[in-house]
Scaffold this active site. Structure first.
Site, mmCIF file in Angstrom:
data_model
loop_
_atom_site.group_PDB
_atom_site.id
_atom_site.type_symbol
_atom_site.label_atom_id
_atom_site.label_comp_id
_atom_site.label_asym_id
_atom_site.label_seq_id
_atom_site.Cartn_x
_atom_site.Cartn_y
_atom_site.Cartn_z
ATOM 1 N N LYS A 36 5.793 3.259 14.118
ATOM 2 C CA LYS A 36 5.642 1.845 14.506
ATOM 3 C C LYS A 36 6.977 1.146 14.772
ATOM 4 O O LYS A 36 7.039 0.239 15.584
ATOM 5 C CB LYS A 36 4.837 1.077 13.469
ATOM 6 C CG LYS A 36 5.540 0.932 12.142
ATOM 7 C CD LYS A 36 4.710 0.083 11.175
ATOM 8 C CE LYS A 36 5.420 -0.048 9.859
ATOM 9 N NZ LYS A 36 4.670 0.407 8.703
ATOM 10 N N ARG A 131 -0.530 -5.414 -1.665
ATOM 11 C CA ARG A 131 -0.829 -5.590 -0.248
ATOM 12 C C ARG A 131 -2.257 -5.095 -0.087
ATOM 13 O O ARG A 131 -3.145 -5.597 -0.762
ATOM 14 C CB ARG A 131 0.188 -4.858 0.639
ATOM 15 C CG ARG A 131 0.159 -5.367 2.089
ATOM 16 C CD ARG A 131 1.210 -4.733 2.980
ATOM 17 N NE ARG A 131 0.961 -3.310 3.221
ATOM 18 C CZ ARG A 131 1.774 -2.520 3.926
ATOM 19 N NH1 ARG A 131 2.877 -3.003 4.452
ATOM 20 N NH2 ARG A 131 1.486 -1.237 4.104
HETATM 21 C C1 LIG Z 1 5.013 1.335 7.972
HETATM 22 C C2 LIG Z 1 4.157 2.046 7.013
HETATM 23 C C3 LIG Z 1 4.646 3.187 6.346
HETATM 24 C C4 LIG Z 1 6.048 3.703 6.537
HETATM 25 O O1 LIG Z 1 6.929 3.103 5.659
HETATM 26 P P1 LIG Z 1 8.476 3.558 5.606
HETATM 27 O O2 LIG Z 1 9.069 2.701 4.573
HETATM 28 O O3 LIG Z 1 9.032 3.324 6.968
HETATM 29 O O4 LIG Z 1 8.487 4.995 5.263
HETATM 30 C C5 LIG Z 1 3.801 3.818 5.460
HETATM 31 N N1 LIG Z 1 2.549 3.368 5.226
HETATM 32 C C6 LIG Z 1 2.062 2.276 5.832
HETATM 33 C C7 LIG Z 1 0.664 1.833 5.523
HETATM 34 C C8 LIG Z 1 2.841 1.586 6.750
HETATM 35 O O5 LIG Z 1 2.337 0.507 7.370
#
Ligand SMILES: *Cc1c(COP(=O)(O)O)cnc(C)c1O
Length: 356
Positions: A36, A131
């Site tokens: 993302k 969250r």
């Molecule tokens: C963005 C995201 C991740 C990745 O997190 P990082 O800190 O970049 O490894 C993992 N799980 C969810 C649900 C996310 O939205």
């Protein structure tokens, strides 16, 4: 039109990815690579693939087209789905993270009506970060409800740390997580084969041998992008901190008093700023602004530079202490952090340059 520029070192990035894969493989964990942050950049997905990634996750459906043409991959939607996007979710994604039984029921309904194969559900459990996800005490009941739905298949559980509540994963939290897994497996007589133990923040638990053996997936972006663990912010052995850097061009160098003159209103973004009088300063203005990046996530390579602030199009730096005599046309280099990376990839004004 070369600047501002986001420079991606392909070799360094792929090395980071391979190191992460190796750390995880030793503990039978698959890396689900998170894209993302790259805002739909196809080349970035290709680099992950070339480094050996076959499981991908993104939070925005629009970005999933970057995986077109990849063979034998798994695509996971990371943001709990909107009911309004269910038709696209089940068409585009192999699985999704979920935290609301009403949404899951709607997904099931849709798959049944359209006679599609059951959509795979990873049920998020909130272990404290506050969250998404159901509370631990509701997990079994929710799993029982999901098991009754014919249009979805519960393939596993997920947890997340360090995002909203900035909570750090712990042995206790992970023990609770796998206890829930065992309860569900025993009560419902099913196997949960996709146990998603968190994001980059959970990686240190793997190399510290603290991750329960039941965990077989980590969803990871940050650690592979910046070569650091969210938790300790130290470069991980074998990885690079600077696979991604930004370069901006100096458009003005001036000497001005540190205090603006006139009555104070509000700045371009509605804030009332505070200035400390430190006399006249040498200031460097770069042609990059809040339209392109997040200033507090930009770290100048020249450690003697201090970012003062700026506006939509200008970044103003205090260069008083620098040994370098900056002038217009010079290029200033920055290390990045999550916030600046997101913005830079998302800004059409920033040139993306891939180097080997
Ligand atoms: C963005 C995201 C991740 C990745 O997190 P990082 O800190 O970049 O490894 C993992 N799980 C969810 C649900 C996310 O939205």
């Amino acid at each position: 039109m070369g600047f501002p520029k986001l420079i991606i070192n392909e070799t360094k990035f792929k090395t980071n990815v391979k190191v992460a894969i190796d750390i995880c493989k030793e503990h039978n964990i698959t890396v689900l690579a998170v894209t993302k942050g790259f805002c739909g950049n196809k080349r970035m997905a290709r680099l992950y693939y070339e480094a050996g990634i076959r499981h991908f996750g993104d939070s925005r459906l629009e970005n999933f087209e970057i995986f077109n043409g990849f063979q034998n991959i798994h695509k996971q939607l990371l943001r709990i789905p909107m009911i309004s996007e269910i038709p696209e979710v089940v068409k585009i994604c192999d699985s999704s993270l979920n935290g609301d039984i009403n949404v899951i029921e709607k997904i099931s309904e849709y798959c049944l009506v359209k006679k599609l194969k059951p959509h795979e559900i990873v049920l998020m459990v909130d272990l404290g970060d506050r969250r998404e996800g159901i509370l631990p005490e509701e997990a079994l009941v929710t799993a029982q409800k999901i098991a009754k739905l014919k249009g979805v298949k519960l393939i596993g559980l997920g947890c997340n740390f360090g995002c909203y509540g900035a909570r750090i994963p712990s042995n206790e939290a992970m023990a609770k997580f796998v206890k829930i897994q065992h309860e569900i497996e025993n009560e419902l007589n099913i196997k949960l084969t996709h146990m998603s133990g968190g994001n980059s923040l959970s990686l240190h638990m793997v190399w510290e041998n603290r991750m329960p053996k039941e965990i077989n997936f980590l969803r990871m972006g940050f650690a592979m992008i910046f070569g650091t663990e969210d938790m300790y912010r130290k470069t991980i052995k074998g990885m690079f901190r600077d696979a991604f850097v930004c370069e901006a061009e100096v458009v003005e160098v001036d000497y001005k008093s540190s205090l603006p003159i006139g009555a104070c209103g509000i700045d371009a973004f509605g804030h009332k700023p505070y200035f400390k009088d430190i006399g006249t300063i040498k200031r460097v203005i770069c042609a990059i602004g809040k339209l392109d990046t997040m200033f507090d996530a930009m770290i100048p390579y020249d450690k003697d530079l201090k970012i003062l602030g700026g506006s939509s199009d200008h970044l103003i730096i205090n260069a008083n202490d620098s040994k370098i005599n900056y002038k217009s046309g010079d290029i200033i280099k920055f290390d990045l952090d999550w916030g600046s990376l997101l913005y830079l990839f998302n800004s059409k004004y920033v040139k993306k340059e891939f180097i080997k």
